[in-house]
Design a protein around this motif. Structure first.
Motif, mmCIF file in Angstrom:
data_model
loop_
_atom_site.group_PDB
_atom_site.id
_atom_site.type_symbol
_atom_site.label_atom_id
_atom_site.label_comp_id
_atom_site.label_asym_id
_atom_site.label_seq_id
_atom_site.Cartn_x
_atom_site.Cartn_y
_atom_site.Cartn_z
ATOM 1 N N VAL C 29 -23.076 37.298 32.600
ATOM 2 C CA VAL C 29 -23.494 36.351 33.638
ATOM 3 C C VAL C 29 -23.256 34.927 33.149
ATOM 4 O O VAL C 29 -22.739 34.695 32.072
ATOM 5 C CB VAL C 29 -24.988 36.500 33.996
ATOM 6 C CG1 VAL C 29 -25.218 37.726 34.819
ATOM 7 C CG2 VAL C 29 -25.821 36.475 32.760
ATOM 8 N N GLY C 30 -23.688 34.001 33.949
ATOM 9 C CA GLY C 30 -23.569 32.614 33.560
ATOM 10 C C GLY C 30 -22.186 32.074 33.890
ATOM 11 O O GLY C 30 -21.308 32.795 34.342
ATOM 12 N N ILE C 31 -22.056 30.789 33.669
ATOM 13 C CA ILE C 31 -20.842 30.084 34.083
ATOM 14 C C ILE C 31 -19.610 30.639 33.391
ATOM 15 O O ILE C 31 -18.578 30.863 34.026
ATOM 16 C CB ILE C 31 -21.019 28.583 33.772
ATOM 17 C CG1 ILE C 31 -21.827 27.980 34.906
ATOM 18 C CG2 ILE C 31 -19.705 27.895 33.592
ATOM 19 C CD1 ILE C 31 -21.547 26.558 35.166
ATOM 20 N N ILE C 32 -19.752 30.903 32.089
ATOM 21 C CA ILE C 32 -18.580 31.348 31.338
ATOM 22 C C ILE C 32 -18.101 32.693 31.861
ATOM 23 O O ILE C 32 -16.908 32.900 32.098
ATOM 24 C CB ILE C 32 -18.918 31.457 29.842
ATOM 25 C CG1 ILE C 32 -19.517 30.131 29.413
ATOM 26 C CG2 ILE C 32 -17.703 31.889 29.044
ATOM 27 C CD1 ILE C 32 -19.052 29.539 28.156
ATOM 28 N N ALA C 33 -19.049 33.596 32.089
ATOM 29 C CA ALA C 33 -18.682 34.908 32.603
ATOM 30 C C ALA C 33 -18.042 34.768 33.974
ATOM 31 O O ALA C 33 -17.041 35.417 34.280
ATOM 32 C CB ALA C 33 -19.918 35.788 32.696
#
Lengths: 245, 386, 376
Positions: C29-33
């Protein structure tokens, strides 16, 4: 049973977004073993077997199938998929191809065998599932039971070492369930390694070497079928069995 | 009589009387129209009949694929218009299809940015009038490009200015027919490779890269002929003489504006068809292809596309016929299509009835042909069900 | 297995306690994912993303500086700055739109009577709002829409006390909306009749309707407009004369009704046979079945497609420029060619596109929302 693992899953974790669907799954399947997975809907059983041929991608843990670890590597994925056949709840035959073409498509293009050879193999398998006379029909012209048997034959065409069944009978009319289960039983009898997600408990008791009960993304109980039905170790298992039997 | 679904079912006699009445009304109206029309035509001194088609037109036509002069007849002028309409329609359909497929595929791409860009394109183009788009492309072709003296010349012999796009015109010399034969042979070879590849695959299972090999053959044959005959083609370059360019191959701004507008506009609609076609294919089909070990390319070619076409073809048939009809907007920016030339003829001799009848006949014929071809294609991709 | 956390027993059974949900690892999750999954999932995707970003980088900043940052918004008291040719202009000149605004909206409609089309527009917007927010019953709404053209026409045209405004002075967006709205309102009943006629068992009626529908759909709107504008006067009895605007409006209504007939036919076909059988078995006569059971359901079914036709017709009304009416696009073009204001084509066309886009896009979104909610 002699230990000869063909599928090794350790510490498998998967999330759908923020939803933790599979939690710390450990499972080893030996060659020739028949595993039945059951559990309430939403317990992650379908997701688990879909991870085994990477139709679903796991985020943590390790899956080794027939000696190949499933990672992002395309080559590994395609190697594993050649070894693993899968049958789906809704058959998912290709509606624009005849039954025979459904069976020969992957062998002709992936295994690169001649059309004649592929058709021979396909007819043999169709005979095995007893729908040889439907070979030139379109899937839409077949009954549900016939379609599911064709789907099993299609998976077998790739000569897999392992078969995965994802609720193969739950979309069928009751009178067709038996014909499909008979085919699967025959496969079991022939020594195929199988993992089957199903609610058919009679079938499970008859053919399974092990039964796995899942709830909330975890394996709750893993047991021999006789023990599982008559003497479950966990309260959750007992409750489930009360509800469905 | 059985009560039937939607009709107003009445005893037979009532129905017959009703129909007879309808016929009567139609005849009465038609007769009235005929009388009015004759009276009006006489009063306005307008001729009738198609005799005017053989008269000298006296009108210039700026874009013509065939030699034409003002001394030619009205009939020939109209024919030039019909050919221009067909030409625009054909190129438009081919290019809009190619662009539309790209846009549709971009719409369903897993790449968020690309799919958003395609969505923005589609949503903008589908919600503005085509005529506005044409005015816009035409004003760019005219106003944003410089006058001939200050032409943009990105390559040797290529000039972009507000009188058109000037390209070198190829002039075949002796031996060029060899190159043409080479080209035809190349195409034949490509077809042969396709056929042989399919046969080889059927018989032995071996797969050869038919597409690349065919492409190589299509390039190789004419190239060899070219090399053997020592390049039998010379180029006539456009040259600035006075205020304008002479010679060379010219693409007029009216044509480029019309084509650009029509293609961009229609591609947005075709892109939507392609998107909904691809999205109509059940996710289960993709999963079962994956489970069988089919590669993404094979899944696209053998599983998704054949099923998506069932949705794409009928919708796209409509868009093709719309494109043909929309090509009539050429009149607004002065490209001489059939409507534009017909309009000029009406302006000269007021024989509107005849010209409009000719327009209708041609459009309906074109659209009928498109429908026939597409229905035939559609019949080949439809599924047989239980 | 979760045996370590769940070692309680109950009647000899182990008690299962689900282990706690853990937050997903950062790779999931998160922006990088998100970036990895949606923009850089493969080499090709990464290349495409870079190409897309480059494209935006090259187009957006110059466009923004032209349209907003360097743009001229107000008329400067110094005539040099608004007079093209005398100063090098770097940005858009939106002042041009402000100057031409009245013409673009109302054409040459006399200034002292402008309150009339504005009031008409306000009423129109009010009726639209009533429709969207479903303040009235469907039955009343239909009546309202069919009555609506009369007061609005009276307001704009005048008569009965109000001073008449020559129809040749009408123009701009007012004319576009008027032609499209009346076109749709009038063509719906006509289209329904054609669709029912097409399904009739009476051969004469059926072939007449099919002929009408197919010959209208087979040709471009332009030829229909030409026909209305050039041929209609020839067909009418001598001495009977109708003005160009009305002729064009008639052409638009006929054009639209053929397309609406096809939409309605789609709806009629979607009604299951069981409905008809059920209604017939209750003893309803077949015309009653059609008007009480089949048609209302069919129409409800096709409302999203009808809204699609509204969008298409509104775009199509821009073609009236070819037969000499100055609708919104016509006024835009005329303004762009105004010798005093040459060189502002881009501003004019972009403004035009924006207005058309806002209207058409909101209509199609409204259609989609009806389809989603199955509201009617």
């Amino acid at each position: 049973m002699i230990d000869n693992p063909i599928i090794e899953i350790s510490n498998l974790n998967k999330w759908f977004g923020n939803f933790h669907v599979l939690k710390n799954i450990d499972l080893t399947v030996n060659k020739g073993e028949i595993i039945v997975i059951c559990g309430p809907s939403g317990s992650g059983k379908s997701t688990l077997i879909r991870c085994i041929n990477r139709i679903e991608v796991h985020q943590k843990g390790k899956i080794i199938v027939a000696g190949t670890e499933l990672t992002g590597k395309i080559k590994n994925i395609s190697n594993v998929r050649k070894e693993v056949g899968m049958v789906f709840q809704n058959f998912d035959l290709f509606p624009h191809l005849t039954v025979l073409e459904n069976l020969t498509l992957a062998p002709a293009w992936i295994l690169k065998i001649s059309k004649k050879k592929a058709e021979e193999i396909a007819m043999k398998l169709l005979t095995r599932v007893q729908i040889q006379d439907q070979a030139f029909k379109m899937p839409g012209q077949l009954s549900g039971g016939q379609q599911q048997r064709a789907a099993i034959a299609r998976a077998l065409c790739m000569n897999p070492k392992i078969m995965l069944f994802d609720e193969p009978t739950s979309a069928l009319d009751p009178e067709m369930v038996k014909e499909v289960l008979d085919v699967i039983k025959q496969l079991a009898h022939d020594g195929m390694t199988m993992i089957c997600v199903t609610h058919e408990m009679g079938f499970a008791r008859q053919v399974a070497n092990r039964i796995i009960f899942m709830d909330a993304g975890e394996i709750v109980e893993e047991n021999h079928p006789d023990e599982f039905f008559s003497n479950p170790k966990w309260d959750r298992t007992q409750k489930f069995l009360h509800q469905i039997l | 009589m059985k009560p039937s679904a939607f009709s107003i079912s009445k005893p037979l006699i009532t129905t017959l009387v009703l129909q007879a009445a309808v016929i009567g009304i139609i005849f009465y109206a038609a007769h009235g129209l005929l009388v009015n029309t004759q009276a009006n035509l006489e009063a306005r001194n307008i001729a009738s009949g198609f005799g005017f088609l053989s008269l000298e037109s006296g009108m210039p036509i700026s874009n013509s694929l065939f030699p034409y002069s003002a001394a030619d007849s009205y009939g020939y002028a109209f024919l030039i218009g019909v050919i221009n309409t067909l030409y625009v329609a054909f190129i438009g359909i081919v290019m809009a299809t190619i662009l539309g497929i790209f846009i549709g595929v971009a719409r369903v791409s897993g790449n968020w940015l690309i799919s958003k860009l395609a969505e923005i394109y589609v949503e903008i183009l589908r919600n503005i009038p085509l005529l506005l788009l044409l005015f816009f492309t035409y004003s760019i072709a005219l106003a944003a490009l410089p006058i001939p003296k200050k032409s943009l010349a990105p390559f040797q012999g290529f000039f972009f200015n507000n009188r058109g796009i000037y390209l070198p015109r190829p002039i075949p010399e002796s031996g060029f027919s060899m190159v043409c034969i080479g080209f035809i042979l190349g195409i034949a070879a490509a077809f042969f490779i396709q056929w042989y590849g399919a046969r080889l695959h059927r018989n032995t299972g071996r797969i050869i890269p038919c597409f690349s090999l065919g492409l190589v053959a299509m390039v190789a044959f004419p190239s060899i002929a070219w090399w053997v005959t020592n390049g039998p083609l010379s180029w006539e370059f456009a040259v600035l003489k006075g205020f304008n360019f002479k010679g060379g191959l010219v693409i007029r701004p009216e044509f480029s504006a019309l084509m650009t507008g029509l293609i961009l506009y229609t591609a947005a609609f075709i892109g939507e068809n392609v998107r909904s076609g691809i999205q109509s294919v059940n996710i289960g089909q993709i999963n079962s292809s994956k489970a069988l070990g089919l590669t993404p390319g094979l899944t696209m070619r053998k599983v998704i596309l054949p099923q998506a076409l069932r949705v794409i073809i009928p919708a796209t048939t409509n868009d093709y016929t719309s494109l043909v009809k929309n090509s009539s907007l050429a009149v607004a920016i002065g490209y001489p299509d059939m409507v534009s030339i017909g309009g000029t003829i009406i302006g000269q001799n007021d024989q509107a009835i005849e010209i409009i009848a000719m327009w209708m006949a041609v459009y309906m014929t074109i659209n009928l042909i498109i429908s026939l071809i597409m229905n035939w294609l559609n019949a080949r991709v439809q599924l047989i069900g239980r | 297995m979760s045996s370590d956390t769940c070692s309680d027993t109950h009647g000899g059974l182990l008690i299962f306690k689900p282990s706690p949900d853990l937050p997903p690892p950062l790779v999931a999750v998160g922006i990088i994912a998100w970036l990895k999954k949606n923009l850089f999932s493969s080499k090709i995707n990464s290349l495409l993303t870079i190409a897309g970003v480059l494209f935006l980088w090259k187009t957006i900043p110059p466009l923004a500086s032209w349209a907003i940052i360097d743009a001229t918004w107000t008329l400067s008291p110094n005539p040099d700055t608004i007079n093209p040719g005398t100063t090098e202009k770097t940005g858009a000149c939106w002042a041009f739109i402000f100057v031409k605004f009245r013409v673009l909206m109302f054409g040459l409609y006399p200034e002292q009577f402008l309150w009339r089309p504005i009031l008409a527009f306000a009423i129109f917007v009010l009726v639209c709002a009533i429709t969207i927010f479903r303040i009235l019953q469907t039955r009343l709404l239909i009546v309202l829409w069919f009555l609506l053209p009369f007061p609005l026409f009276f307001l704009i045209n005048g008569g009965m006390g109000l001073e008449t405004v020559e129809q040749s002075l009408w123009g701009g967006l007012m004319l576009s909306i008027g032609l499209a709205a009346i076109g749709i309102i009038m063509s719906i009943p006509l289209g329904i009749l054609l669709a029912l006629g097409r399904r009739s068992k009476m051969v004469v009626v059926k072939s007449l309707c099919i002929g009408m529908i197919e010959s209208i759909r087979g040709v471009p709107l332009i030829t229909i407009l030409f026909m209305a504008s050039v041929m209609l006067p020839i067909f009418l009895p001598q001495g009977m004369d109708i003005n160009n605007l009305l002729r064009v409006q008639i052409g638009i209504i006929f054009f639209s009704s053929a397309y609406i007939a096809e939409v309605v036919r789609g709806g009629l076909q979607a009604i299951p046979q069981g409905q008809i059988e059920a209604a017939s078995s209750m003893g309803l006569k077949s015309w009653m079945v059609t008007y009480l059971v089949v048609l209302p359901q069919a129409l409800r079914h096709v409302i999203p497609s009808l809204i699609g036709r509204c969008v298409a017709l509104f775009k199509d009304t821009s073609l009236v420029i070819i037969v000499g009416l100055l609708d919104f696009l016509g006024m835009i073009k005329a303004s762009a060619q105004d010798p005093e204001w040459l060189g502002y084509d881009a501003e004019a066309y972009i403004f035009c596109a924006l207005i058309y886009w806002i209207i058409c896009f909101s209509m199609s979104q409204y259609g989609k929302s009806i389809e989603r909610r199955n509201q009617w």
